[in-house]
Design a protein around this motif. Structure first.
Motif, PDB file in Angstrom:
ATOM      1  N   LEU A 217       0.846  -1.196   0.000  1.00  0.00           N
ATOM      2  CA  LEU A 217       0.000   0.000   0.000  1.00  0.00           C
ATOM      3  C   LEU A 217       0.881   1.246   0.000  1.00  0.00           C
ATOM      4  CD1 LEU A 217      -3.029   0.865   0.376  1.00  0.00           C
ATOM      5  CD2 LEU A 217      -2.565   0.909   2.827  1.00  0.00           C
ATOM      6  N   PRO A 218       0.764   2.112  -1.000  1.00  0.00           N
ATOM      7  CA  PRO A 218       1.636   3.281  -1.059  1.00  0.00           C
ATOM      8  C   PRO A 218       1.428   4.199   0.148  1.00  0.00           C
ATOM      9  CG  PRO A 218       0.003   3.302  -2.843  1.00  0.00           C
ATOM     10  CD  PRO A 218      -0.184   2.024  -2.111  1.00  0.00           C
ATOM     11  N   GLN A 219       2.514   4.763   0.631  1.00  0.00           N
ATOM     12  CA  GLN A 219       2.464   5.567   1.854  1.00  0.00           C
ATOM     13  C   GLN A 219       2.801   7.036   1.630  1.00  0.00           C
ATOM     14  OE1 GLN A 219       1.967   3.999   5.408  1.00  0.00           O
ATOM     15  NE2 GLN A 219       0.754   3.242   3.709  1.00  0.00           N
ATOM     16  N   ASP A 220       3.131   7.394   0.378  1.00  0.00           N
ATOM     17  CA  ASP A 220       3.616   8.757   0.156  1.00  0.00           C
ATOM     18  C   ASP A 220       2.502   9.803   0.071  1.00  0.00           C
ATOM     19  OD1 ASP A 220       2.962   7.268  -2.129  1.00  0.00           O
ATOM     20  OD2 ASP A 220       4.004   8.675  -3.451  1.00  0.00           O
ATOM     21  N   GLN A 221       1.252   9.349  -0.151  1.00  0.00           N
ATOM     22  CA  GLN A 221       0.126  10.284  -0.227  1.00  0.00           C
ATOM     23  C   GLN A 221      -1.090   9.632   0.436  1.00  0.00           C
ATOM     24  OE1 GLN A 221      -0.197  10.781  -4.433  1.00  0.00           O
ATOM     25  NE2 GLN A 221       1.737  11.893  -4.510  1.00  0.00           N
ATOM     26  N   PRO A 222      -2.059  10.460   0.848  1.00  0.00           N
ATOM     27  CA  PRO A 222      -3.259   9.862   1.458  1.00  0.00           C
ATOM     28  C   PRO A 222      -4.063   9.057   0.446  1.00  0.00           C
ATOM     29  CG  PRO A 222      -3.541  12.228   1.146  1.00  0.00           C
ATOM     30  CD  PRO A 222      -2.128  11.918   0.770  1.00  0.00           C
ATOM     31  N   PHE A 223      -4.917   8.166   0.961  1.00  0.00           N
ATOM     32  CA  PHE A 223      -5.763   7.439   0.011  1.00  0.00           C
ATOM     33  C   PHE A 223      -7.238   7.455   0.409  1.00  0.00           C
ATOM     34  CE2 PHE A 223      -4.635   4.053   2.981  1.00  0.00           C
ATOM     35  CZ  PHE A 223      -5.792   3.276   3.074  1.00  0.00           C
ATOM     36  N   ILE A 224      -8.043   7.411  -0.634  1.00  0.00           N
ATOM     37  CA  ILE A 224      -9.504   7.318  -0.498  1.00  0.00           C
ATOM     38  C   ILE A 224      -9.855   5.848  -0.693  1.00  0.00           C
ATOM     39  CG2 ILE A 224     -11.672   7.922  -1.659  1.00  0.00           C
ATOM     40  CD1 ILE A 224     -10.110  10.518  -2.570  1.00  0.00           C
ATOM     41  N   LEU A 225     -10.793   5.355   0.111  1.00  0.00           N
ATOM     42  CA  LEU A 225     -11.075   3.909   0.103  1.00  0.00           C
ATOM     43  C   LEU A 225     -12.549   3.617  -0.161  1.00  0.00           C
ATOM     44  CD1 LEU A 225     -10.218   0.911   0.971  1.00  0.00           C
ATOM     45  CD2 LEU A 225     -10.948   1.586   3.278  1.00  0.00           C
ATOM     46  N   GLN A 226     -12.789   2.612  -0.984  1.00  0.00           N
ATOM     47  CA  GLN A 226     -14.129   1.988  -0.992  1.00  0.00           C
ATOM     48  C   GLN A 226     -13.925   0.485  -0.819  1.00  0.00           C
ATOM     49  OE1 GLN A 226     -17.744   3.192  -3.072  1.00  0.00           O
ATOM     50  NE2 GLN A 226     -17.735   1.277  -4.214  1.00  0.00           N
ATOM     51  N   VAL A 227     -14.615  -0.082   0.162  1.00  0.00           N
ATOM     52  CA  VAL A 227     -14.609  -1.537   0.367  1.00  0.00           C
ATOM     53  C   VAL A 227     -15.975  -2.043  -0.064  1.00  0.00           C
ATOM     54  CG1 VAL A 227     -14.567  -3.389   2.084  1.00  0.00           C
ATOM     55  CG2 VAL A 227     -13.079  -1.396   2.382  1.00  0.00           C
ATOM     56  N   CYS A 252      -3.457  12.106  -4.436  1.00  0.00           N
ATOM     57  CA  CYS A 252      -3.884  11.052  -3.514  1.00  0.00           C
ATOM     58  C   CYS A 252      -4.041   9.759  -4.312  1.00  0.00           C
ATOM     59  CB  CYS A 252      -5.207  11.420  -2.843  1.00  0.00           C
ATOM     60  SG  CYS A 252      -6.545  11.761  -3.990  1.00  0.00           S
ATOM     61  N   TYR A 253      -4.306   8.676  -3.588  1.00  0.00           N
ATOM     62  CA  TYR A 253      -4.565   7.392  -4.237  1.00  0.00           C
ATOM     63  C   TYR A 253      -6.028   7.019  -4.034  1.00  0.00           C
ATOM     64  CZ  TYR A 253       0.499   6.601  -4.359  1.00  0.00           C
ATOM     65  OH  TYR A 253       1.840   6.701  -4.592  1.00  0.00           O
ATOM     66  N   LEU A 254      -6.472   6.108  -4.889  1.00  0.00           N
ATOM     67  CA  LEU A 254      -7.778   5.492  -4.679  1.00  0.00           C
ATOM     68  C   LEU A 254      -7.551   4.004  -4.455  1.00  0.00           C
ATOM     69  CD1 LEU A 254     -10.908   5.450  -4.740  1.00  0.00           C
ATOM     70  CD2 LEU A 254     -10.758   5.091  -7.210  1.00  0.00           C
ATOM     71  N   VAL A 255      -8.144   3.476  -3.390  1.00  0.00           N
ATOM     72  CA  VAL A 255      -8.056   2.039  -3.126  1.00  0.00           C
ATOM     73  C   VAL A 255      -9.460   1.440  -3.208  1.00  0.00           C
ATOM     74  CG1 VAL A 255      -7.536   0.290  -1.384  1.00  0.00           C
ATOM     75  CG2 VAL A 255      -5.992   2.246  -1.684  1.00  0.00           C
ATOM     76  N   ILE A 284      -4.358   4.153  -8.757  1.00  0.00           N
ATOM     77  CA  ILE A 284      -5.543   3.386  -8.321  1.00  0.00           C
ATOM     78  C   ILE A 284      -5.131   1.954  -8.019  1.00  0.00           C
ATOM     79  CG2 ILE A 284      -7.857   2.607  -8.930  1.00  0.00           C
ATOM     80  CD1 ILE A 284      -8.105   4.976 -10.801  1.00  0.00           C
ATOM     81  N   LYS A 285      -5.420   1.545  -6.795  1.00  0.00           N
ATOM     82  CA  LYS A 285      -5.078   0.172  -6.382  1.00  0.00           C
ATOM     83  C   LYS A 285      -6.364  -0.627  -6.246  1.00  0.00           C
ATOM     84  CE  LYS A 285      -0.613  -0.071  -5.113  1.00  0.00           C
ATOM     85  NZ  LYS A 285       0.238  -1.199  -5.425  1.00  0.00           N
ATOM     86  N   ILE A 286      -6.402  -1.753  -6.931  1.00  0.00           N
ATOM     87  CA  ILE A 286      -7.556  -2.646  -6.766  1.00  0.00           C
ATOM     88  C   ILE A 286      -7.083  -3.890  -6.026  1.00  0.00           C
ATOM     89  CG2 ILE A 286      -9.305  -4.020  -7.958  1.00  0.00           C
ATOM     90  CD1 ILE A 286      -9.125  -2.101 -10.294  1.00  0.00           C
ATOM     91  N   TYR A 287      -7.676  -4.147  -4.881  1.00  0.00           N
ATOM     92  CA  TYR A 287      -7.324  -5.358  -4.132  1.00  0.00           C
ATOM     93  C   TYR A 287      -8.491  -6.330  -4.178  1.00  0.00           C
ATOM     94  CZ  TYR A 287      -3.589  -2.542  -2.084  1.00  0.00           C
ATOM     95  OH  TYR A 287      -2.491  -1.746  -1.906  1.00  0.00           O
ATOM     96  N   CYS A 288      -8.218  -7.494  -4.705  1.00  0.00           N
ATOM     97  CA  CYS A 288      -9.248  -8.532  -4.710  1.00  0.00           C
ATOM     98  C   CYS A 288      -8.917  -9.470  -3.548  1.00  0.00           C
ATOM     99  CB  CYS A 288      -9.206  -9.266  -6.044  1.00  0.00           C
ATOM    100  SG  CYS A 288     -10.626 -10.307  -6.230  1.00  0.00           S
TER     101      CYS A 288
END
Ligand code: UDP
Length: 405
Positions: A217-227, A252-255, A284-288
């Motif tokens: 999980l990238p740590q250099d910028q904040p991230f927005i999350l949807q689970v 920022c990132y989107l997770v 954008i990170k997609i975690y399955c």
């Protein structure tokens, strides 16, 4: 079926007001030994399984005799019930006789699951509703628990399913506005999350670090999350578009973290569509995630800058309850149970459009005090209304009423 939990009511004392606790104990004493059987269509994945995994052990711990069974079926059964599910949310469906036959046949095959002696049989959602054909030969009270918003259900689907629902003695909905006219006793109460579960408990820095590393999980910028499950109604695509707008001014990132549910055959298709849209966008990170990833979701929810639930329709939306409990500012659409949880400007923001979604997320990224204030309000609101013992209390009150008749 069902999990064994190490927790009993006593473990929740720190979160409970004493009057509520006394009332739970009073009702539990009265209901000792009552047999309840829950029947649904997935042991894990999605909100109903999440609820039952925590509710069943707590009900047992206060003296009720609780079983949980999961119906099974061939892939075509889940195709049919997913189409029914979507049609409850207003999506078009080509309802055929073959669908009805597949549905009835699968329910017929699951009849042996029903405990012939249970005092209460609870049918969760529409998948096992066909079992209510057994009501007339059964000594117990049957309850239909509708976890979704049925207000836009397709007429033909409802004409097919409602006779099964009508056979029940009572029904439960999250909100009064969801009620169907079934000429039976009706109960309205929202569900709740377990503050002690792996998904919601406090975590150590070490656990956090380990998961962040594992997920890369990238740590250099904040991230927005949807689970959420990969489901079109959760509108991850709309969130991606809103995020791409935000990113032009606020790095920022989107997770997007999700997984499947055993009774949801569409997840992989939606995931592919999402990957097509995202392409190789590094922001954008997609975690399955597999269904057991409770700690990973806990960490994601705790480390996100803001949590979104962009659902177009939502029965209740436990993911939002989970985020609020972790003091996260949330932005959701003002639909279904999300409206009950997100008090605009107090416990989060409601966004009607993608432009509003971008606007409120920007606001939260730029104003840490605002984010903190909403988060703190959100946690207290959940503590009072949407944690497991409060949910148990609502259950006991309902059982008391049903069994007293
Ligand atoms: N969930 C999960 N893994 C996932 C996606 C969702 O554990 O990949 C959990 C989530 O944390 C929440 C539940 O499944 O507890 C989803 O419930 P919700 O009411 O938000 O939506 P539903 O899936 O029932 O439509």
């Amino acid at each position: 079926m069902g999990q064994v939990s190490d927790f009993s009511l006593q473990d929740y004392h720190p979160y409970l007001d004493s009057a509520l606790l006394a009332d739970i104990n009073r009702m539990a004493r009265k209901l000792q030994g009552v047999t309840i059987q829950h029947i649904n269509s997935a042991a894990e994945g999605g909100g109903v399984a999440e609820l039952l995994q925590r509710l069943v052990p707590l009900m047992r711990s206060v003296g009720l005799k609780v079983q949980w069974e999961v119906i099974t079926g061939k892939p075509e059964f889940y195709q049919v019930t997913k189409a029914f599910h979507n049609s409850f949310h207003g999506q078009p469906i080509n309802f055929t006789r073959e669908m009805a036959e597949i549905y009835l046949e699968a329910n017929q095959r699951n009849r042996d699951l029903v405990d012939p002696q249970a005092d209460i049989v609870v049918i969760h959602d529409q998948q096992p509703l066909g079992l209510t054909e057994m009501v007339d030969q059964h000594p117990g009270q049957w309850i239909w628990y509708c976890h979704i918003d049925p207000t836009l259900v397709d007429r033909e689907v409802w004409d097919f399913l409602s006779p099964f629902a009508r056979k029940c003695h009572a029904s439960i909905y999250h909100l009064e506005e969801y009620a169907k006219n079934l000429q039976q006793q009706q109960f309205f109460f929202p569900p709740g999350i377990d503050p002690l579960s792996e998904k919601n408990r406090e975590i150590t820095l070490e656990e956090q670090r380990e998961i962040i590393e594992r997920l890369d999980l990238p740590q250099d910028q904040p991230f927005i999350l949807q689970v959420s499950r990969f489901d079109r109604l959760k509108d991850p695509m709309g969130l991606v578009r809103a995020f791409r707008n935000i990113k032009t001014t606020d790095p920022c990132y989107l997770v997007l973290a999700g997984g499947g549910a055993a009774d949801d055959p569409e997840g992989l298709i939606v995931l592919e569509e999402l990957r097509d849209l995202v392409q190789d966008d590094p922001t954008i990170k997609i975690y399955c995630l597999p269904p057991s990833s409770h700690l990973a979701i806990n960490v994601l929810q705790r480390t996100a800058a803001a949590v979104v639930q962009n659902s177009q329709r939502e029965g209740f939306g436990l993911t939002v309850t989970e985020a609020l409990w972790k003091e996260k500012p949330v932005v959701t659409r003002p639909v279904g149970g999300l409206r009950l949880q997100v008090k605009h400007g107090e416990t989060g923001f409601c966004a009607e459009t993608e432009a509003e979604l971008s606007y409120y997320l920007r606001l939260l990224l730029q104003d840490a005090h605002l984010a903190q204030r909403l988060g703190a309000n959100g946690k207290e609101y959940v503590r009072k209304n949407f944690i497991l013992p409060v949910y148990l209390h609502r259950w006991l009150r309902m059982l008391e009423q049903i069994l007293e008749q």
